[in-house]
Write a protein that holds these residues in place. Structure first.
Motif, PDB file in Angstrom:
ATOM      1  N   THR A 190       0.807  -1.205  -0.033  1.00 49.03           N
ATOM      2  CA  THR A 190       0.126   0.019   0.034  1.00 49.03           C
ATOM      3  C   THR A 190       0.805   1.388   0.022  1.00 49.03           C
ATOM      4  OG1 THR A 190      -0.099  -0.314   2.652  1.00 49.03           O
ATOM      5  CG2 THR A 190      -2.039  -0.826   1.086  1.00 49.03           C
ATOM      6  N   GLN A 191       2.197   1.181   0.330  1.00 50.40           N
ATOM      7  CA  GLN A 191       2.984   2.581   0.343  1.00 50.40           C
ATOM      8  C   GLN A 191       3.412   2.788  -1.126  1.00 50.40           C
ATOM      9  OE1 GLN A 191       6.337   0.661   2.003  1.00 50.40           O
ATOM     10  NE2 GLN A 191       7.564   0.856  -0.081  1.00 50.40           N
ATOM     11  N   GLU A 192       3.170   2.085  -2.206  1.00 49.93           N
ATOM     12  CA  GLU A 192       3.517   2.433  -3.414  1.00 49.93           C
ATOM     13  C   GLU A 192       2.351   3.471  -4.160  1.00 49.93           C
ATOM     14  OE1 GLU A 192       6.372   1.348  -4.141  1.00 49.93           O
ATOM     15  OE2 GLU A 192       6.614  -0.716  -5.107  1.00 49.93           O
ATOM     16  N   THR A 193       1.202   3.264  -3.655  1.00 49.09           N
ATOM     17  CA  THR A 193       0.270   4.129  -4.346  1.00 49.09           C
ATOM     18  C   THR A 193      -0.119   5.309  -3.154  1.00 49.09           C
ATOM     19  OG1 THR A 193      -1.628   2.719  -3.653  1.00 49.09           O
ATOM     20  CG2 THR A 193      -0.409   2.345  -5.957  1.00 49.09           C
ATOM     21  N   ALA A 194       0.643   5.482  -2.288  1.00 47.47           N
ATOM     22  CA  ALA A 194       0.044   6.344  -1.255  1.00 47.47           C
ATOM     23  C   ALA A 194       0.421   7.685  -1.496  1.00 47.47           C
ATOM     24  CB  ALA A 194       0.772   5.869   0.318  1.00 47.47           C
ATOM     25  N   THR A 195      -0.393   8.701  -0.861  1.00 51.44           N
ATOM     26  CA  THR A 195       0.045  10.040  -1.488  1.00 51.44           C
ATOM     27  C   THR A 195      -0.314  10.870  -0.156  1.00 51.44           C
ATOM     28  OG1 THR A 195      -0.897   9.903  -3.788  1.00 51.44           O
ATOM     29  CG2 THR A 195      -0.632  11.918  -2.735  1.00 51.44           C
ATOM     30  N   ALA A 241      11.342   3.858  19.467  1.00 55.08           N
ATOM     31  CA  ALA A 241      10.997   2.935  18.614  1.00 55.08           C
ATOM     32  C   ALA A 241      11.411   3.873  17.202  1.00 55.08           C
ATOM     33  CB  ALA A 241       9.297   3.128  18.038  1.00 55.08           C
ATOM     34  N   LYS A 242      12.196   3.272  16.312  1.00 58.13           N
ATOM     35  CA  LYS A 242      12.648   3.797  15.076  1.00 58.13           C
ATOM     36  C   LYS A 242      11.848   3.312  13.791  1.00 58.13           C
ATOM     37  CE  LYS A 242      15.951   5.503  17.462  1.00 58.13           C
ATOM     38  NZ  LYS A 242      16.124   7.029  17.821  1.00 58.13           N
ATOM     39  N   TRP A 243      11.957   4.173  12.727  1.00 53.98           N
ATOM     40  CA  TRP A 243      10.729   3.820  11.576  1.00 53.98           C
ATOM     41  C   TRP A 243      11.434   3.536  10.222  1.00 53.98           C
ATOM     42  CZ3 TRP A 243       6.287   2.973  13.937  1.00 53.98           C
ATOM     43  CH2 TRP A 243       5.889   3.423  15.220  1.00 53.98           C
ATOM     44  N   PHE A 244      11.092   2.541   9.451  1.00 57.48           N
ATOM     45  CA  PHE A 244      11.396   2.585   8.252  1.00 57.48           C
ATOM     46  C   PHE A 244       9.972   3.033   7.394  1.00 57.48           C
ATOM     47  CE2 PHE A 244      14.180  -0.903  10.015  1.00 57.48           C
ATOM     48  CZ  PHE A 244      15.319  -0.504   9.363  1.00 57.48           C
ATOM     49  N   LEU A 245      10.175   3.893   6.448  1.00 54.52           N
ATOM     50  CA  LEU A 245       9.043   4.348   5.599  1.00 54.52           C
ATOM     51  C   LEU A 245       9.386   4.004   4.260  1.00 54.52           C
ATOM     52  CD1 LEU A 245       8.274   7.774   7.651  1.00 54.52           C
ATOM     53  CD2 LEU A 245       7.315   5.690   7.649  1.00 54.52           C
ATOM     54  N   GLY A 246       8.213   4.342   3.240  1.00 52.98           N
ATOM     55  CA  GLY A 246       8.531   3.848   1.889  1.00 52.98           C
ATOM     56  C   GLY A 246       7.980   4.861   0.967  1.00 52.98           C
ATOM     57  N   ILE A 247       8.795   5.333   0.059  1.00 51.82           N
ATOM     58  CA  ILE A 247       8.822   6.470  -1.082  1.00 51.82           C
ATOM     59  C   ILE A 247       8.076   5.655  -2.330  1.00 51.82           C
ATOM     60  CG2 ILE A 247       9.817   8.119  -2.570  1.00 51.82           C
ATOM     61  CD1 ILE A 247      11.908   8.057  -0.880  1.00 51.82           C
ATOM     62  N   PRO A 248       6.680   6.187  -2.549  1.00 54.56           N
ATOM     63  CA  PRO A 248       6.043   5.617  -3.585  1.00 54.56           C
ATOM     64  C   PRO A 248       6.754   5.534  -4.741  1.00 54.56           C
ATOM     65  CG  PRO A 248       4.614   7.274  -2.420  1.00 54.56           C
ATOM     66  CD  PRO A 248       6.145   7.290  -1.883  1.00 54.56           C
ATOM     67  N   PHE A 249       6.654   4.319  -5.631  1.00 47.03           N
ATOM     68  CA  PHE A 249       7.380   3.832  -6.449  1.00 47.03           C
ATOM     69  C   PHE A 249       6.613   3.397  -7.917  1.00 47.03           C
ATOM     70  CE2 PHE A 249      10.775   1.575  -8.901  1.00 47.03           C
ATOM     71  CZ  PHE A 249      11.979   2.419  -8.690  1.00 47.03           C
ATOM     72  N   ASN A 250       4.983   3.659  -7.460  1.00 43.43           N
ATOM     73  CA  ASN A 250       4.292   3.410  -8.805  1.00 43.43           C
ATOM     74  C   ASN A 250       4.274   4.171 -10.118  1.00 43.43           C
ATOM     75  OD1 ASN A 250       2.989   5.462  -7.366  1.00 43.43           O
ATOM     76  ND2 ASN A 250       0.968   4.661  -8.505  1.00 43.43           N
ATOM     77  N   ASP A 251       4.709   5.358  -9.778  1.00 42.96           N
ATOM     78  CA  ASP A 251       4.736   6.325 -11.058  1.00 42.96           C
ATOM     79  C   ASP A 251       6.007   7.110 -10.984  1.00 42.96           C
ATOM     80  OD1 ASP A 251       4.280   7.976 -13.043  1.00 42.96           O
ATOM     81  OD2 ASP A 251       2.398   8.912 -12.352  1.00 42.96           O
TER      82      ASP A 251
END
Length: 716
Positions: A190-195, A241-251
């Motif tokens: 779901t990170q791939e299309t998140a805005t 707590a330390k976090w990993f987040l995702g940068i959208p890559f779908n477009d």
């Protein structure tokens, strides 16, 4: 589909209401933050605290409220096919069994192996790490963390930056107290299309759009606000707590780097890294790219994003990307062959992969052409041997040295027992705790530097932790899965010094049912982990390992101590789902957990024979023994007094009520559009809302979202 491929499902099933019973008061908990100092990286949110009705108005579209006095599921066990049993539940509550996270399937433990392994065997060890070949790289106690699907953040972590799930805080604190910190990824497909957007209707934090989902598994498109990042920041202000987040890559033609820009400003150094691309080797299968999409295409697109990050003045950190996060269709070596590390090495901090050992896709998608559903009983034994972990790491052994030589970490960025939701009776049984402990240590031995257990919604059975459905939240607590215990065992086995190196002992002539690991810390033998995959049957199954340190043909002086301490992870059988203990403490069974261990900790003391230079360590069937070989080894892993988070206020009452904070550890609340946020004075509801701990603030209300429902969950 081959094992390990991981299509996602549509939204999880919606909980339906049951007949109302005698009304009973419900509790809404508030967590006082008045004693917590301002966090240097957190910013004050531009929003203000809204009345409770407004905060929940959006959620009412998918949540059932006001189920006072919900009937508690009860029933006797009855026989079922394939050696499994299921609890009989009143017809009005049969939907509970339909949700995989709370299923009542109990399998039959596999028979003892034939021939039986030796149940009395010796283990000879050297005390000095310099004399030992094959040790892993230095490992951290944070090795086994968690991966939370972005679409279930509101249910698992918190409704918004002020409404934080207290059991979640307690669980993270339990790990962080042993590991120093805890690593959590928020992302997934779901990170791939998140805005990231400025705002959403009804002040929602996350909104899902399934109507425009363009993939065969209905993964929703997400919009989210900066409120989600403030939520994570507030968690980090309470727990390390330390976090990993995702940068959208779908477009990649229309990049959306806002999550990285905002995260750096809001979370600061609590961001570990940003994932760029999630399972790109499945893009074609999931219709996210052309059918010809390959490693070179990914290489080229990755470069576009890297250059955009370099040109973005709002993203000040560099060299903290996670990639390529392949799931197995492409080998890492084939990605390396494009020049990936040579070209982008300065931008990458972690080389990542994702993999599940099996899949339950035929059951999750019965009409999608995956064939005949797997009978969980048939695969139960696959998770009860040392060979499982060895097989899982084998495909990566050739690519790990390349990453290490390039100065990169190497992580299993998402894993669990089986994709498409796991196997009921397997993924939520004690077998999964044994499997995850062995698999985690096997990865550490093989020079992975971390792994993340995935957390989905109600329609998966493998969750390390799951909140209750909405219409049970007034009487039920969380369900803590067996694999959560594995994270504690591994954290304590590795210790906080960040110097621990792991050795597979190939114990008992490398018998697959009795594996063991040695942990060398600060260049000396410190701890052992001994695992027994068998369930006792007819008085057989337990084993005794006779440990000798130094002496003999080791070339070292006798070094077996006069006594050792042992902590045991135990359950009656490998099929057990509720009665699981770590050093005699437990999180409770299904719907019983508030995120805190309960019971008196019991650490066994075993006297050794220093004359014979031996120490006999019994390992029950089934079970895990963590052997602490010295007082220093124990002190390095002993948790301090774990900070926990308890309720300090109640609502839904016109009377003044005093509630001892030590009694209430979790909120069980109800809400609706006709209710307001409670206060300490009747008729008053003027609490201010913040999204961060800012100077001048003395209180941040962390209202437990106990009434949340995982109906919008993703099954991984």
């Amino acid at each position: 589909m081959p094992a390990g491929k991981s299509p996602r499902t549509a939204e999880g099933r919606r909980a339906t209401s049951a007949p109302l019973q005698t009304p009973r008061p419900a509790l809404f908990s508030l967590l006082s933050f008045s004693s917590i100092p301002p966090h240097p990286t957190m910013l004050k949110s531009p929003f203000f605290l809204l009345p409770l009705a407004g905060l929940w108005s959006y959620a009412q579209a998918v949540t059932v409220y006001g189920q006072q006095g919900m009937t508690i599921p009860t029933g006797a066990a009855t026989s079922s096919a394939a050696g499994a049993t299921e609890s009989t539940t009143p017809s009005s509550l049969t939907w509970i069994n339909d949700l995989a996270a709370y299923n009542n399937v109990t399998l039959t433990p596999p028979a003892l192996p034939s021939p039986m392994p030796n149940t009395n065997f010796g283990i000879s060890l050297r005390n000095n790490a310099a004399d030992v070949n094959g040790l892993s790289v230095a490992q951290k106690a944070t090795f086994l963390g968690f991966s939370i699907e972005m679409s279930v953040v509101q249910q698992v972590i918190g409704k918004n930056s002020s409404f934080i799930q207290i059991p979640f805080l307690n669980l993270l604190a339990t790990v962080a107290d042993r590991a120093g910190s805890v690593w959590v990824r928020v992302g997934g497909n779901t990170q791939e299309t998140a805005t990231l957007v400025d705002s959403l209707p009804d002040n929602a934090m996350i909104a899902k759009d399934k109507e425009n989902a363009s993939n065969p598994t209905d993964t929703p498109i997400l919009d989210f606000t900066a409120e989600m990042l403030y939520l994570l920041a507030n968690v980090s202000s309470l727990v390390n707590a330390k976090w990993f987040l995702g940068i959208p890559f779908n477009d990649t033609a229309n990049l959306r780097l806002q999550i990285a820009e905002a995260a750096e400003a809001i979370l600061g150094d609590n961001v570990l890294a940003f994932q760029l691309g999630n399972e790109p080797d499945l893009y074609a299968d999931h219709l996210h790219r052309a059918s010809t999409y390959n490693q070179t295409d990914y290489f080229n697109e990755f470069g576009v994003v890297v250059q955009a990050i370099e040109n973005d003045a709002k993203i000040t950190s560099r060299g903290n990307l996670v990639a390529p996060s392949t799931q197995g269709t492409w080998s890492l070596d084939s990605v390396y062959a494009t020049g990936f590390l040579d070209t982008y090495g300065d931008s990458i901090s972690i080389v990542s992969v994702e993999h599940y050992p099996d899949n339950n896709c035929a059951a999750a998608f019965p009409d999608a052409g995956f064939g005949t559903p797997v009978n969980p009983q048939d695969v139960f034994s696959n998770y009860l041997n040392h060979g499982s972990g060895q097989t899982l790491v084998s495909p990566y052994l050739s690519s790990i040295p390349t990453a290490i030589a390039a100065g990169k970490q190497y992580m299993m960025f998402e894993t669990n027992t089986a994709s498409c939701g796991g196997f009921p009776g397997v993924s939520d049984s004690f077998a999964s705790a044994l499997w995850a402990t062995d698999y985690g240590l096997q990865m550490a031995y093989s020079n992975f530097t971390g792994a993340l257990l995935h957390v989905g919604g109600q329609d998966v059975s493998y969750n390390p932790f799951t909140p209750p459905p909405t219409n049970l939240s007034s009487i039920k607590q969380w369900t803590i899965g067996p694999t959560f215990y594995s994270s504690i065992v591994i954290a304590e086995a590795l210790g906080k010094t960040n110097t621990s190196r792991v050795l597979d002992l190939f114990a008992n002539d490398a018998n697959t049912y009795t594996p063991g690991y040695a942990i060398y810390e600060n260049d000396a033998l410190a701890r052992l982990v001994l695992i027994n995959f068998m369930s006792e049957q007819g008085g057989q199954g337990a084993y005794t390992a006779t440990v000798s340190i130094g002496g003999g043909d080791t070339g070292e002086a006798n070094a077996t101590p006069a006594q050792v301490k042992v902590k045991y992870l135990l359950a009656p059988t490998v099929a057990e789902k509720d009665n699981i203990t770590w050093a005699n403490q437990t999180f409770g069974g299904r719907f019983e957990g508030d995120g805190r261990l309960s019971g008196t900790e019991v650490i066994q003391t075993i006297t050794c024979d220093t004359t014979a230079n031996t120490c006999q360590i019994p390992v029950p069937a089934p079970g895990v023994a963590l052997v602490l070989l010295s007082s220093d080894a124990q002190s390095a892993v002993d948790p301090s007094v774990t900070q926990t988070f308890a309720t300090t206020a109640v609502t839904k009452t016109a009377n003044t009520v005093t509630v001892d904070a030590s009694v209430l550890a979790t909120s069980n609340g109800q809400s609706g559009s006709d209710r307001q946020l409670s206060s300490t004075s009747k008729g008053s509801s003027s609490a201010g809302r913040t999204a961060g701990v800012a100077p001048g603030l003395t209180l941040l209300a962390a209202v437990v979202a106990g009434a949340s429902v995982l109906t919008a969950a993703m099954r991984r």
